[in-house]
Design an enzyme around this catalytic site. Structure first.
Site, PDB file in Angstrom:
ATOM      1  N   GLU A  35     -39.122  51.728   3.658  1.00 34.91           N
ATOM      2  CA  GLU A  35     -38.054  52.313   2.836  1.00 34.91           C
ATOM      3  C   GLU A  35     -37.262  51.134   2.288  1.00 34.91           C
ATOM      4  OE1 GLU A  35     -38.369  55.465   2.381  1.00 34.91           O
ATOM      5  OE2 GLU A  35     -39.832  55.684   3.986  1.00 34.91           O
ATOM      6  N   CYS A  74     -28.209  51.867   0.657  1.00 35.57           N
ATOM      7  CA  CYS A  74     -29.356  51.833  -0.252  1.00 35.57           C
ATOM      8  C   CYS A  74     -29.222  52.900  -1.325  1.00 35.57           C
ATOM      9  CB  CYS A  74     -30.637  52.014   0.530  1.00 35.57           C
ATOM     10  SG  CYS A  74     -30.485  53.306   1.743  1.00 35.57           S
TER      11      CYS A  74
END
Ligand code: NAD
Length: 556
Positions: free
Chosen positions: A307, A341
């Site tokens: 990720e 993020c």
């Protein structure tokens, strides 16, 4: 007769020992920390206990605490004179030792009923929700520079949810079984991967480290956990909770290490069975290439889950509700200093709304307090994580000040004399393809492109094609046709897509998280399919009717 045998076969699936009611789980409530509340008192006590202290954190292989000569320090981002933790880097020999010890422990762990493994995570979740909550929060605040609420949604709520939901999913998965046929039964055994899983975690979420290392263990895997240097203290606290809650030695090895040394060691082991990574794109690409180079030497094809970064957008249509755009964008772009993020870092605003939106953003901007989140609970966000991050963001701000396409609308200053402080910054660009609209900055910097209202369709295409990432994005519009149209154009532009809501704030089991394109493999930690990444199922067919002929009837 057949029934009796089928029942024996089903005991393989491990249904018998676990009370099903225990598997019902809910999202952990987010505590308020109001003045006078019990949780606030506990947190203040934990913060006071850590003040000025340096925690010693060894590498842990099995039950052995190992100190190498390569000693490092974790500094508090908002007060870099405070050494939060002293730790050491594992060298290649220690990492290799940890691999062999893990692989030796694997079989026994993998043969345990999933319910036993799940109990470790259920218990760890309860301990973090209860007696260890304040400690884990305090370590996340001081070590990673989070405010109270940011620590609470990460190190308490999200981590607890990851443990509880993934434990539930691992147990529930046993119910997914193939069909039986007349005279035979079929059983799917959810085995761990043969070898070890390397968990490589980022600095910005305590919960992610716990999940990357903890969840594979549910499925019978053994894990080498390389925590981030700048999240060491909170990561070690989580590791210790897992051990105290019954995780046997050698199932998770705690290995602070230089990134490339760790990467080289794991990818050159024949036992590498998987990498569970969260972090930046360059690091993940590097690891993937190393795996590709060593492919011939592995016993299995390693599973690679990564990720990675994002360049998350807020698209504002002329029909949008201005107040929710402004407030959502302030939170998304600046909470935790833009170091989520999912943080919004590019916004597209129609010219008709820009004067209002700009004025309201500036009004709130003047009220945002950036400082010490421990001494002053009214701080909105704190310093960025370290000197490298500070230097990178500073470059972007300096560039904005000298570029003719960019105008600093608010903020733009920085100061690293005490901590790595960067002002919340809003930059307007006349060039929608400027690098500031496509590259991840990972700091409190919001870039805005103001477009002619009538061109919104082109702008949707622009959003889709500007950045290599596809992590999160939000569309603000009251016009239903625009909402529908945007959903089609932006179908591949975000793995987590919001309508009239900000791009941050995903909750485990509600918005499983992750994106594709350069943002990663989109395995959606926090969703029910995630545990499937960490199992290599075996199907067992058992036949109860003997085969009495080798010929087929039509053969006569
Ligand atoms: P990073 O890539 O610098 O580091 C991540 C981890 O990789 C650290 O533990 C680091 O030490 C290690 N590492 C570095 N080089 C290595 C190598 N050669 N081999 C093995 N390991 C190595 O990322 P970071 O700065 O810690 O985290 C920020 C990044 O993470 C941002 O890009 C952010 O968007 C991303 N992120 C993504 C998600 C998501 O769910 N998509 C969540 C959090 C963070």
């Amino acid at each position: 007769m057949l029934r009796g045998r089928a029942a024996v076969s089903r005991s393989l699936r491990g249904f018998k020992t676990f009370p099903r009611a225990a598997v019902e789980v809910k999202n952990e409530p987010i505590l308020g920390f109001a003045e006078g509340s019990a949780e606030r008192k506990e947190l203040l006590k934990a913060l006071a206990g850590l003040k000025g202290k340096t925690e010693e954190i060894p590498c842990v292989v099995g039950d052995e605490h190992v100190w190498t000569k390569d000693v490092r320090y974790q500094l508090s981002p908002f007060n870099h004179s405070h050494k939060v933790a002293k730790f050491c880097y594992a060298d290649k020999a220690l990492i290799n030792r940890a691999i062999l010890a893990s692989v030796a422990a694997r079989r026994e762990w993998d043969l345990k009923p999933v319910q036993d493994r799940a109990q470790v995570l259920f218990k760890a979740a309860d301990v973090i929700a209860g007696p260890k909550r304040a400690e884990v929060l305090a370590k996340t605040m001081i070590g990673q520079g989070k405010t109270v609420v940011q620590a609470e949604i990460d190190a308490a709520a999200e981590l607890i949810d990851f443990f509880r939901f993934n434990a539930k999913h691992a147990v529930d998965l046993q119910d997914q079984q193939p069909l039986d046929a007349e005279g035979s039964t079929n059983t799917m055994l959810y085995r761990g991967l043969e070898g070890f899983v390397a968990a490589v975690s980022p600095f910005n979420f305590t919960a992610i480290g716990g999940n990357l290392a903890g969840t594979p263990t549910l499925m019978g895997n053994v894990v080498l956990w390389k925590p981030s240097d700048t999240a060491m203290s909170a990561s070690y606290a989580v590791y210790k909770v897992l051990r105290e809650c019954g995780l046997p030695p050698n199932i998770v090895q705690f290995l602070p290490a230089d990134g490339p040394v760790f990467g080289d060691a794991i990818t050159s082991s024949e036992h590498l069975a998987g990498i569970n990574f969260t972090g930046s794109v360059p690091t993940f690409r590097h690891l993937w290439k190393q795996v590709a180079q060593n492919l011939d030497s592995y016993r299995n094809f390693p599973r690679l889950a990564g990720e990675c970064g994002g360049k998350n957008f807020h698209f504002v249509h002329a029909s949008a509700d201005v107040e929710s755009v402004v407030k959502g964008t302030i939170r998304s772009a600046f909470e935790y200093g833009g170091q989520k993020c999912s943080a919004c870092s590019r916004m597209y605003v129609p010219d008709s709304l820009w004067p209002q939106i700009r004025d309201q953003l500036l009004d709130i901007h003047r009220q945002l307090k950036v400082g010490d989140p421990v001494e002053d609970f009214s701080t909105f966000f704190s310093a960025v994580i370290d000197n490298k991050s500070f230097a990178r963001i500073k470059k972007w701000l300096d560039r904005a000040k000298s570029s003719s396409a960019l105008k600093v609308v608010a903020g733009g200053n920085y100061d690293d004399s005490k901590g790595y402080f960067v002002e919340p910054t809003i930059i307007q660009t006349t060039d929608p393809r400027d690098a500031i609209m496509s590259e991840e900055i990972f700091g409190p910097v919001l870039a805005v492109y103001v477009y002619p209202e009538k061109n919104y369709k082109e702008v949707l295409q622009l959003i889709d094609s500007t950045s290599p990432y596809a992590l999160t994005g939000a569309v603000f519009a009251q016009d239903k046709n625009v909402v529908d149209e945007a959903a089609k154009v932006l179908r591949n532009a975000a793995g987590n897509y919001y309508v009239n809501d900000k791009s941050t704030g995903s909750i485990v089991a509600q918005q499983p998280f992750g994106g594709a394109r350069a943002s990663g493999t989109n395995d959606k930690p926090g969703g029910q399919h995630y545990v499937l990444r960490w199992t290599s199922p075996q199907v067992v067919k058992q036949t109860y009717v003997p085969l009495t002929d080798w010929k087929y009837p039509y053969m006569g």
